[in-house]
Design an enzyme around this catalytic site. Structure first.
Site, mmCIF file in Angstrom:
data_model
loop_
_atom_site.group_PDB
_atom_site.id
_atom_site.type_symbol
_atom_site.label_atom_id
_atom_site.label_comp_id
_atom_site.label_asym_id
_atom_site.label_seq_id
_atom_site.Cartn_x
_atom_site.Cartn_y
_atom_site.Cartn_z
ATOM 1 N N ASP A 80 0.844 -1.204 0.000
ATOM 2 C CA ASP A 80 0.000 0.000 0.000
ATOM 3 C C ASP A 80 0.877 1.251 0.000
ATOM 4 O O ASP A 80 1.108 1.869 1.033
ATOM 5 C CB ASP A 80 -0.929 -0.014 1.221
ATOM 6 C CG ASP A 80 -1.843 1.207 1.234
ATOM 7 O OD1 ASP A 80 -1.887 1.927 0.218
ATOM 8 O OD2 ASP A 80 -2.517 1.421 2.258
ATOM 9 N N LYS A 82 0.069 3.584 -2.266
ATOM 10 C CA LYS A 82 -0.863 4.524 -2.913
ATOM 11 C C LYS A 82 -0.172 5.267 -4.063
ATOM 12 O O LYS A 82 -0.072 6.489 -4.083
ATOM 13 C CB LYS A 82 -1.449 5.496 -1.891
ATOM 14 C CG LYS A 82 -2.298 4.787 -0.846
ATOM 15 C CD LYS A 82 -3.104 5.722 0.012
ATOM 16 C CE LYS A 82 -3.975 4.973 0.987
ATOM 17 N NZ LYS A 82 -3.229 4.210 2.018
ATOM 18 N N LEU A 83 0.303 4.488 -5.033
ATOM 19 C CA LEU A 83 1.073 5.042 -6.150
ATOM 20 C C LEU A 83 0.251 6.080 -6.910
ATOM 21 O O LEU A 83 -0.939 5.883 -7.138
ATOM 22 C CB LEU A 83 1.487 3.921 -7.107
ATOM 23 C CG LEU A 83 2.149 2.699 -6.469
ATOM 24 C CD1 LEU A 83 2.493 1.665 -7.538
ATOM 25 C CD2 LEU A 83 3.396 3.088 -5.689
ATOM 26 N N SER A 135 -11.457 6.717 3.497
ATOM 27 C CA SER A 135 -12.258 6.597 4.720
ATOM 28 C C SER A 135 -12.419 7.920 5.483
ATOM 29 O O SER A 135 -13.407 8.127 6.167
ATOM 30 C CB SER A 135 -11.603 5.568 5.647
ATOM 31 O OG SER A 135 -10.240 5.891 5.834
ATOM 32 N N PRO A 196 -16.552 -4.303 12.658
ATOM 33 C CA PRO A 196 -16.245 -5.473 11.819
ATOM 34 C C PRO A 196 -17.518 -6.013 11.173
ATOM 35 O O PRO A 196 -18.567 -6.061 11.806
ATOM 36 C CB PRO A 196 -15.667 -6.480 12.827
ATOM 37 C CG PRO A 196 -15.096 -5.636 13.912
ATOM 38 C CD PRO A 196 -16.005 -4.433 14.020
ATOM 39 N N GLY A 197 -17.425 -6.399 9.928
ATOM 40 C CA GLY A 197 -18.586 -6.929 9.202
ATOM 41 C C GLY A 197 -19.317 -5.875 8.388
ATOM 42 O O GLY A 197 -20.021 -6.202 7.437
HETATM 43 P P1 XMP Z 1 -6.459 1.525 10.881
HETATM 44 O O1 XMP Z 1 -5.478 1.481 11.982
HETATM 45 O O2 XMP Z 1 -7.181 2.830 10.770
HETATM 46 O O3 XMP Z 1 -5.565 1.391 9.558
HETATM 47 O O4 XMP Z 1 -7.416 0.355 10.861
HETATM 48 C C1 XMP Z 1 -6.094 1.581 8.309
HETATM 49 C C2 XMP Z 1 -5.070 1.281 7.257
HETATM 50 O O5 XMP Z 1 -5.646 1.447 5.995
HETATM 51 C C3 XMP Z 1 -5.111 2.583 5.337
HETATM 52 N N1 XMP Z 1 -6.243 3.385 4.992
HETATM 53 C C4 XMP Z 1 -6.696 3.524 3.760
HETATM 54 N N2 XMP Z 1 -6.222 3.061 2.614
HETATM 55 N N3 XMP Z 1 -8.041 4.053 1.501
HETATM 56 C C5 XMP Z 1 -6.895 3.334 1.487
HETATM 57 O O6 XMP Z 1 -6.472 2.912 0.407
HETATM 58 C C6 XMP Z 1 -8.555 4.571 2.644
HETATM 59 O O7 XMP Z 1 -9.603 5.183 2.653
HETATM 60 C C7 XMP Z 1 -7.840 4.291 3.836
HETATM 61 N N4 XMP Z 1 -8.070 4.614 5.111
HETATM 62 C C8 XMP Z 1 -7.059 4.031 5.811
HETATM 63 C C9 XMP Z 1 -4.154 3.261 6.262
HETATM 64 O O8 XMP Z 1 -3.011 3.649 5.535
HETATM 65 C C10 XMP Z 1 -3.849 2.176 7.266
HETATM 66 O O9 XMP Z 1 -2.762 1.386 6.828
#
Ligand code: XMP
Length: 235
Positions: A80, A82-83, A135, A196-197
């Site tokens: 990940d 995010k390129l 997110s 979760p879920g």
């Molecule tokens: P947590 O600790 O919040 O970690 O459960 C979340 C992980 O996911 C990544 N992250 C995202 N990656 N789109 C993504 O591609 C998103 O909306 C997003 N939100 C969180 C974050 O880098 C971490 O590794």
């Protein structure tokens, strides 16, 4: 480019789990030893390990590649980073990610022009996931372009897309719109507020869980509870 992500799905079926762990940190810090202990603890319940810049910058990339080599049969490894660069650089990045042992990679779709990298089957055999929404509640610019990014994702040879569990209505819309072979992976479970879920219930295929698991005193127990909840929504 693989559109059928066999390894991720097979491990998911074998473990009857849909957890991908975001391995960004551990309570005492990350080292090959602390990661081995953590991964052995959760192996029964976890399908994938997502590795991003936090882990790569805290360790040597050779340690990361060795770690992937040690656990390659037990987990699906997802890069990940995010390129988000010009196509020729993204092509190079994907090939180096693959060379370090990863099974899949996440990239941003907004730079566009990715057809020349992703739609040439000879380029790379890594699974690639496109990010169409994030997110965080302030990720409004991405949200405004959700429809365009989703449409663009179907013009690329992707394995799937990343959609947030904190915005389940977007997962629902995407599931209806995307070809069924697209795998939806979804962060936002636990520390960012989604239960979760939640993502599976709205049409995602896998849930990405970070701190809720990595920072727990008893990750095995937490993973078991997440999987119990997920099993209500398995398709
Ligand atoms: P947590 O600790 O919040 O970690 O459960 C979340 C992980 O996911 C990544 N992250 C995202 N990656 N789109 C993504 O591609 C998103 O909306 C997003 N939100 C969180 C974050 O880098 C971490 O590794």
């Amino acid at each position: 480019m693989h559109v059928d992500i066999g390894k991720l799905r097979k491990l998911g079926e074998a473990k009857s789990s849909r957890i991908i762990v975001a391995l960004d940190d551990l309570p005492g810090g990350v080292s090959p030893q602390s990661i081995d202990i953590f991964l052995e603890e959760i192996a029964k319940y976890v399908v994938g390990i997502k590795i991003g810049l936090p882990l790569v910058l805290a360790m040597d990339i050779s340690d990361v590649a060795e770690l992937i080599g040690r656990f390659k049969g037990d987990f699906y490894f997802l890069a990940d980073f995010k390129l988000a660069d010009i196509p020729s650089i993204v092509k190079k990045e994907l090939s180096l990610i693959e060379r370090n042992g990863f099974d899949g990679a996440i990239l941003h779709l907004f730079p566009l022009g990715l057809e020349e990298v992703l739609n040439d089957k000879d380029n790379i055999s890594l699974d690639v996931f496109g990010l169409v929404a994030m997110s965080h509640p302030e990720a409004r610019l991405l949200d405004q372009h959700f429809g365009d990014l989703l449409e663009y994702s179907t013009r690329l040879s992707l394995s799937g897309v990343v959609l947030p569990a904190t915005k389940p209505e977007l997962i629902q819309k995407a599931r209806k719109y995307l070809p069924p072979r697209y795998t939806i992976i979804s962060p936002g479970i636990g520390a960012q507020g989604a239960e979760p879920g939640t993502a599976l219930k709205h049409g995602a295929d896998f849930e990405i869980v970070g701190r809720m698991l990595t920072m727990s005193r008893d990750p095995r127990d937490v993973a078991e509870k997440i999987v119990e909840e997920q099993r209500r929504w398995l398709r």
